[in-house]
Design an enzyme around this catalytic site. Structure first.
Site, PDB file in Angstrom:
ATOM      1  N   GLU A 243       0.832  -1.339   0.025  1.00  0.00           N
ATOM      2  CA  GLU A 243      -0.002   0.070  -0.040  1.00  0.00           C
ATOM      3  C   GLU A 243       0.773   1.230  -0.116  1.00  0.00           C
ATOM      4  O   GLU A 243       1.214   1.881   1.129  1.00  0.00           O
ATOM      5  CB  GLU A 243      -1.120   0.163   1.100  1.00  0.00           C
ATOM      6  CG  GLU A 243      -1.793   1.320   1.251  1.00  0.00           C
ATOM      7  CD  GLU A 243      -2.785   1.148   2.514  1.00  0.00           C
ATOM      8  OE1 GLU A 243      -2.588   0.572   3.467  1.00  0.00           O
ATOM      9  OE2 GLU A 243      -3.871   2.196   2.503  1.00  0.00           O
TER      10      GLU A 243
ATOM     11  N   LYS B 146      -2.531  -2.211  -3.065  1.00  0.00           N
ATOM     12  CA  LYS B 146      -3.617  -1.361  -2.361  1.00  0.00           C
ATOM     13  C   LYS B 146      -3.252   0.179  -2.699  1.00  0.00           C
ATOM     14  O   LYS B 146      -2.597   0.918  -2.058  1.00  0.00           O
ATOM     15  CB  LYS B 146      -3.651  -1.575  -0.976  1.00  0.00           C
ATOM     16  CG  LYS B 146      -4.737  -0.488  -0.586  1.00  0.00           C
ATOM     17  CD  LYS B 146      -5.180  -1.230   1.188  1.00  0.00           C
ATOM     18  CE  LYS B 146      -6.087  -0.279   1.773  1.00  0.00           C
ATOM     19  NZ  LYS B 146      -6.553  -0.724   3.017  1.00  0.00           N
TER      20      LYS B 146
ATOM     21  N   GLY C 137     -10.353   9.441   2.524  1.00  0.00           N
ATOM     22  CA  GLY C 137     -11.272  10.296   2.722  1.00  0.00           C
ATOM     23  C   GLY C 137     -12.135  10.894   1.668  1.00  0.00           C
ATOM     24  O   GLY C 137     -12.833  11.558   1.966  1.00  0.00           O
TER      25      GLY C 137
ATOM     26  N   ARG D 136     -12.534   3.747   6.097  1.00  0.00           N
ATOM     27  CA  ARG D 136     -13.563   4.890   6.517  1.00  0.00           C
ATOM     28  C   ARG D 136     -14.809   4.509   5.635  1.00  0.00           C
ATOM     29  O   ARG D 136     -15.948   4.759   6.235  1.00  0.00           O
ATOM     30  CB  ARG D 136     -13.047   6.221   6.317  1.00  0.00           C
ATOM     31  CG  ARG D 136     -12.122   6.710   7.466  1.00  0.00           C
ATOM     32  CD  ARG D 136     -11.244   7.948   7.171  1.00  0.00           C
ATOM     33  NE  ARG D 136      -9.995   7.530   6.332  1.00  0.00           N
ATOM     34  CZ  ARG D 136      -9.289   8.170   5.879  1.00  0.00           C
ATOM     35  NH1 ARG D 136      -9.288   9.725   6.148  1.00  0.00           N
ATOM     36  NH2 ARG D 136      -8.185   7.754   5.066  1.00  0.00           N
TER      37      ARG D 136
HETATM   38  P1  13P Z   1      -9.322   4.390   4.434  1.00  0.00           P
HETATM   39  O1  13P Z   1     -10.210   3.542   3.355  1.00  0.00           O
HETATM   40  O2  13P Z   1     -10.057   4.778   5.432  1.00  0.00           O
HETATM   41  O3  13P Z   1      -8.575   5.178   3.591  1.00  0.00           O
HETATM   42  O4  13P Z   1      -8.428   3.113   5.025  1.00  0.00           O
HETATM   43  C1  13P Z   1      -7.828   2.179   4.372  1.00  0.00           C
HETATM   44  C2  13P Z   1      -6.435   1.759   4.852  1.00  0.00           C
HETATM   45  O5  13P Z   1      -6.597   0.536   5.230  1.00  0.00           O
HETATM   46  C3  13P Z   1      -5.812   2.586   4.968  1.00  0.00           C
HETATM   47  O6  13P Z   1      -4.357   2.069   5.355  1.00  0.00           O
END
Ligand code: 13P
Length: 341
Positions: free
Chosen positions: A178, A220, A264, A293
């Protein structure tokens, strides 16, 4: 390393119609989320909240392929003594674990961060595997601003992501790689596109150098999207078109799947963007969600820490999971949102 098995798990994580629940908020982050709904962030409340999600039978069995856990959660038991990991397994989803240890200031690079947690990672992975984790997550954070990101920040973060990914595969765990380019600034979508291109190219270069098997990982990424403070917000179709163009250029077809962070975006935007991307197929990889989120804001609000609201929280979670499950097939429509309870 058994690459066939890693590939099988990675493919299951991004199967059409399902996506990943990112429930791996660190203690600091979950406190912020609980503060917003007036709930004390105690160990018990964190357990009750996550147990509510993992016992949402409809969402978990039909729309969620895997769950990313935080260290505290993977060792916790449900109220009746069943390990939370077992609840996830029983629903048919795959348990995963966030293994990075957050960010630190990057020396010589004011305002930039490097993700840490490589020390003793091999031993930690072994314990997580024994507990049931079959995939892991490491998040690098790249900010866009005046004069940043520097090549230094992109390079050290890509190096750490590849070190982590190689250690995961050696431990028979699928790495979610990620590299998040934040959407917090006032930059436009084209600047996000340009920075994300540099970040992904450097990340795949490092993955190759460190011999990570692309067939046994999941990417990701962020979407190509306008900064939150940008006066001109790119419409849904532009986000979809630019994101797919960017990913086609940067992500080898050997990668089984891509699962986006929401970063966000509002709940519905995150769903609409994923859905619009599936109108642009066929695509060379699985393409789905790994939202934190955008999956949890609604259930958190509905629950608000009250035992009598558990069913409402589960309904809210199941709705968002279903909407995103449909989006992962390009079958979502905004009219489906209004029909929700
Ligand atoms: P968000 O979808 O809230 O951005 O979180 C995903 C995530 O795992 C961030 O590391």
């Amino acid at each position: 390393m058994n690459l066939t098995e890693l590939n099988r798990i990675a493919t299951a994580m991004v199967v059409s119609g399902k996506g990943i629940l990112a429930a791996d908020e660190s203690s600091g982050t979950i406190k912020k989320r609980f503060d917003a709904i007036g709930v004390d962030s105690t160990e018990g409340n964190r357990r009750d909240y996550r147990e509510m999600l993992f016992r949402s039978t409809e969402a978990m069995s039909q729309y969620i392929s895997g769950v990313i856990l935080y260290d505290e959660t993977i060792w916790q038991d449900a109220k009746d003594g069943t390990p939370l990991v077992k609840l996830i397994e029983q629903s048919g989803a795959i348990p995963g674990i966030k293994v990075d240890e957050g960010t630190q200031a990057l020396p010589m690079c004011p305002g930039e961060l490097v993700t840490v947690g490589l020390d003793r990672l091999a031993e930690r992975l072994k314990k997580y595997y024994e507990r049931g984790a079959r995939f892991a997550k490491w998040r690098a954070v790249i900010d866009i601003g005046s004069g940043i990101p520097s090549m230094t920040a992109i390079s050290v973060n890509a190096h750490a992501l590849a070190r982590y990914a190689a250690l995961c595969q050696a431990a028979q765990i699928v790495p979610i790689v990620e590299p998040e380019v934040l959407m917090d600034g006032d930059h436009d979508i084209d600047r996000c596109y340009e920075v994300t291109t540099r970040v992904l190219n450097e990340t795949f270069q490092e993955l190759r150098v460190q011999r990570v098997a692309l067939e046994g990982m999941v990417l990701k990424p962020n979407m190509a999207i306008s900064g939150k403070k940008c006066a001109k917000q790119a419409p849904i179709e532009e986000v979809a078109e630019k994101t797919i163009r960017l990913l086609r250029a940067c992500v080898p077809a050997a990668v089984p799947g891509i699962a986006f962070l929401s970063g966000g975006q509002s709940d519905e935007e995150a769903t609409a963007h994923l859905n619009a991307m599936h109108k642009l197929g066929p695509l060379p990889w699985g393409l789905t969600f790994s939202y934190g989120r955008a999956l949890q804001a609604a259930p958190q609000k509905a629950w608000s820490g009250k035992a009598e609201n558990v069913a409402a929280g589960q309904r809210a979670f199941s709705h968002r999971a279903r909407m995103n499950g449909l989006a992962s097939k390009g079958e979502w429509q905004s009219s489906l949102e209004k029909k929700a309870a």
